[in-house]
Enzyme design. Structure first.
Site, PDB file in Angstrom:
ATOM      1  CE  LYS A  46       1.603 -17.835  -2.310  1.00 24.50           C
ATOM      2  NZ  LYS A  46       0.666 -18.975  -2.319  1.00 24.50           N
TER       3      LYS A  46
ATOM      4  CE1 TYR B 194      -3.488  -2.689   0.709  1.00 24.19           C
ATOM      5  CE2 TYR B 194      -4.635  -0.644   1.216  1.00 24.19           C
ATOM      6  CZ  TYR B 194      -4.667  -1.989   0.913  1.00 24.19           C
ATOM      7  OH  TYR B 194      -5.870  -2.627   0.821  1.00 24.19           O
TER       8      TYR B 194
ATOM      9  CG  ASP C 112      -2.368 -20.260  -0.929  1.00 30.74           C
ATOM     10  OD1 ASP C 112      -1.817 -20.168   0.193  1.00 30.74           O
ATOM     11  OD2 ASP C 112      -1.895 -20.935  -1.863  1.00 30.74           O
TER      12      ASP C 112
ATOM     13  CG  ASP D 113      -8.091  -4.647   1.839  1.00 30.77           C
ATOM     14  OD1 ASP D 113      -9.031  -4.129   2.461  1.00 30.77           O
ATOM     15  OD2 ASP D 113      -8.028  -4.698   0.598  1.00 30.77           O
TER      16      ASP D 113
ATOM     17  CG  ASP E 187     -13.709  -6.819   2.519  1.00 30.61           C
ATOM     18  OD1 ASP E 187     -13.519  -6.055   3.498  1.00 30.61           O
ATOM     19  OD2 ASP E 187     -14.100  -6.423   1.407  1.00 30.61           O
TER      20      ASP E 187
END
Ligand code: IPM
Ligand code: MG
Length: 360
Positions: free
Chosen positions: A191, A142, A223, A247, A251
């Site tokens: 990751k 970001y 994942d 982020d 959600d």
């Protein structure tokens, strides 16, 4: 006590959900003998329209001097041109960066009365879901170097995921401390099979684990974590992760707990100044219809009372009032099911105020 709150209504449903939250805060002020001073400030799309910039200087300056920032939501299709240099979301990133709010707490709780609103089966949900996502908020992709260039005559674009040791250490520390206050179980999501920055992240988590021997630590790749949240959300207590992974996972976790309209957040830094906002966006499709769920913003104000003002009793009072109206069967459209009573934004705010006035 007296507290100065910078209030950013923003765009879309932002002003509607903030209006209800201010009503609730006023009842808290009255009942517990506090004074809340609100200073209303522009940020996001409305600030672009009025001032030509998503984050006017005045907004930033007042936020810096306030005791807390309460924010509705920013953005909308009107400013959504992907080629635009000026975008409403820059206000959020600007505030997070300038106020050094590197720690984003996103509790994903499935309230018992909303059990049927989870899209997951009963045998997966069991007694409810209670996850605290600790998202790094001022680093990573970001805030990393980005740009557009031409290589060998072909246009290309890049964004950079970069974390330094200090940035990782301070967020991981908060995650361990949060775990100690909860069920002493911490999952770090990365990751590391691909990303160098994730390998650094993981090594810091492992190192710090030596200081928190009581905390059970595990690592998941992003994942797999995304899959596990729907497969068995109860395996999680505290999740710590990078800006972009947080982020996405927050959600996902919000849907699993019934509705994105329910989830609050706190963005914190070194001091007590924090920014409090629902994790949902500006929902332009339902803006102005008085049907938006204000509970995520109201619950965010409870987090403000808790984390910035240390008013635990007052925070609990709000959370209990929210719980009560859900238990009594009141539902905004996003969490509505058969047999429940459909209410709008203003009614939801009023019902919570009534509960608080009665001292329930
Ligand atoms: C959030 C939002 C923001 C983010 C957007 C609006 C910039 O999705 O707070 O989760 O990506 O952080
Ligand atoms: Mg998001």
């Amino acid at each position: 006590m007296k507290y100065n709150i910078a209030v950013i209504r923003g765009d879309g449903i932002g002003p509607e959900v903030i209006a209800e939250t201010i009503k609730v805060l006023n009842v808290i002020a009255e009942r517990f003998g506090h004074t809340f001073n609100y200073e209303y400030l522009l940020a996001g799309g409305c600030a672009i329209d009025e001032e030509g910039t998503p984050l006017p200087n005045k907004t930033l300056e007042v936020c810096k001097k306030s005791d807390a920032v309460l924010l509705g939501a920013v953005g909308g299709p009107k400013w959504d041109n992907t080629n635009a240099k000026i975008r409403p979301e820059q206000a959020l990133l600007g505030l997070r960066g300038a106020l050094n709010l590197y720690c984003n707490l996103r509790p994903a709780v499935l309230y018992k009365p909303l059990k049927n609103e989870s899209p997951l089966k009963d045998e997966i949900v069991k007694d409810g879901i209670d996850i605290c996502i600790v998202r790094e908020l001022t680093g990573g992709i970001y805030f990393g170097d980005r740009g557009v260039d031409i290589i060998d005559g072909v246009k290309s674009a890049y964004d950079t995921e970069r974390y330094n040791v200090n940035e990782i250490t301070r967020i991981v520390r908060i995650a361990f401390e949060t775990s100690m206050k909860r069920n002493k179980k911490l999952t770090s999501v990365d990751k590391a099979n691909i990303l160098e920055s994730s390998r650094l992240w993981r090594s810091i988590v492992n190192e710090m684990a030596n200081e928190y021997k009581e905390v059970e630590v595990n690592h998941l790749y992003i994942d797999n974590a995304a899959m596990q949240i729907v497969k068995d959300p109860n395996q999680f207590d505290v999740i710590v992760t990078s800006n972009i992974f947080g982020d996405i996972l927050s959600d996902e976790a919000s849907m699993v707990t019934g509705s994105i309209g329910m989830l609050p957040s706190a963005s914190l830094g070194e001091g007590t100044l924090g920014m409090y906002e629902p994790i949902h966006g500006s929902a332009p499709d339902i803006a102005g219809k008085r049907i938006a769920n204000p509970l995520a913003t109201i619950l965010s104000s409870a987090m403000m009372l808790r984390y910035s003002f240390s008013l635990e009793k007052e925070a609990k009072a709000i959370e209990n009032a929210v719980f009560s109206i859900l238990e009594e069967g009141y539902r905004t459209g996003d969490i509505m099911t058969d047999g429940k009573e459909l209410i709008g934004t203003v009614e939801a705010g009023n019902l919570i105020c009534e509960k608080l006035k009665k001292g329930e």
